[in-house]
Enzyme design. Structure first.
Site, short mmCIF file in Angstrom:
data_model
loop_
_atom_site.label_atom_id
_atom_site.label_comp_id
_atom_site.label_asym_id
_atom_site.label_seq_id
_atom_site.Cartn_x
_atom_site.Cartn_y
_atom_site.Cartn_z
N SER A 53 0.71 -0.98 0.14
CA SER A 53 0.10 0.03 0.00
C SER A 53 0.73 1.17 0.01
O SER A 53 2.02 1.18 0.41
CB SER A 53 -0.80 -0.08 1.22
OG SER A 53 -1.69 1.17 1.41
N TYR A 58 -2.79 -1.08 10.38
CA TYR A 58 -2.59 -1.47 8.87
C TYR A 58 -1.29 -1.04 8.23
O TYR A 58 -0.73 -1.78 7.68
CB TYR A 58 -3.81 -0.81 8.31
CG TYR A 58 -3.96 -1.07 6.85
CD1 TYR A 58 -4.30 -2.22 6.37
CD2 TYR A 58 -3.54 -0.23 6.05
CE1 TYR A 58 -4.38 -2.59 4.98
CE2 TYR A 58 -3.74 -0.23 4.46
CZ TYR A 58 -4.01 -1.45 4.20
OH TYR A 58 -4.01 -1.67 2.65
#
Length: 241
Positions: free
Chosen positions: A133, A146
């Site tokens: 990400s 996360y």
């Protein structure tokens, strides 16, 4: 015919990756965690060269069963795409121990041990692509745990690329930005202000499409990427430049 395993391939980015690899001539093993109807739809769209396999990567027994099923389906796994992951948007003071553990179980531990268990099937010159990400390269306290999982995967990629390099196996990350998927639908679709904010985070001033990420994965999985390893292919549309 070459074979690819795409985890989390029932919806969103994983679905787009599975469809793109099938278009490129791969037989695709479509992993999913819960939505069997979505996974079977992906298989239907691909045709005879696809099979759906349920496994929750946050459950070690499921990881082992998935690896066994892959071995039953093929003697050679040419491409492994570690796409499955869960996300949450919680800052430090709001994150729970249960939520933290679940994030790391799916995004890191499951990915780690699935890769280890299917590695004997990956031939010299094979490909491993990990979906990380854009938050791994910026400060993103809104989803701190996360972000940490994606940072862990980047370190895993770097080390594994070094280990497998002598065999010609490349290991790379593909890092999406904010993508128009079901996961983001709740806060983006039908909310012009949220959509404008999300777009503004990218230099291209729009959110991305799952197919655009699939295109980058397809390149990383192709012979054209044979001299690229241990790195991150940034597909954030210029996120937070």
């Amino acid at each position: 015919m070459k074979t690819a395993l795409v985890t989390g391939a029932g919806r969103g980015i994983g679905r787009a990756i599975a469809l793109r690899l099938a278009k490129d001539g791969f037989r695709v093993i479509v992993n999913y965690a819960r939505d069997s109807a979505a996974a079977e739809e992906v298989v239907r769209l691909i045709g005879a060269n696809a099979v759906a396999v349920r496994a929750d990567l946050g459950v070690p027994e499921d990881v082992a069963r998935l690896a066994e099923r892959v071995a039953d389906e093929t003697d050679v796994l040419d491409v492994l795409v570690n796409n499955a992951g869960i996300g949450t948007s919680k800052p430090l003071v709001q994150e729970t121990e249960e939520g933290y553990d679940r994030l790391f179980a799916v995004n890191v531990k499951g990915l780690f041990f699935l890769t280890r268990q299917v590695l004997p099937l990956i031939p010299d010159g094979g490909r491993i692509v990990n979906i990380t990400s854009g938050v791994a390269r910026i400060a993103f306290p809104e989803a701190i745990a996360y972000s940490m999982t994606k940072g862990a995967v980047q370190v895993f990629t770097l080390a594994l690329a070094k280990e497998l390099g002598p065999r010609g196996i490349t290991v790379n990350n593909v890092a999406p930005g904010i993508i128009d998927t079901d996961v983001n639908a709740g806060w983006l679709r039908g909310n012009p202000e949220a959509l404008a904010y999300a777009a503004s985070r990218h230099a291209l001033n729009r959110i991305g499409l799952p197919e655009e990420i699939a295109n980058v994965v397809a390149f990383a999985a192709s012979p054209e990427a044979s001299f690229i390893t241990g790195t991150t292919l940034d597909a954030t549309g210029g996120g937070n430049l």
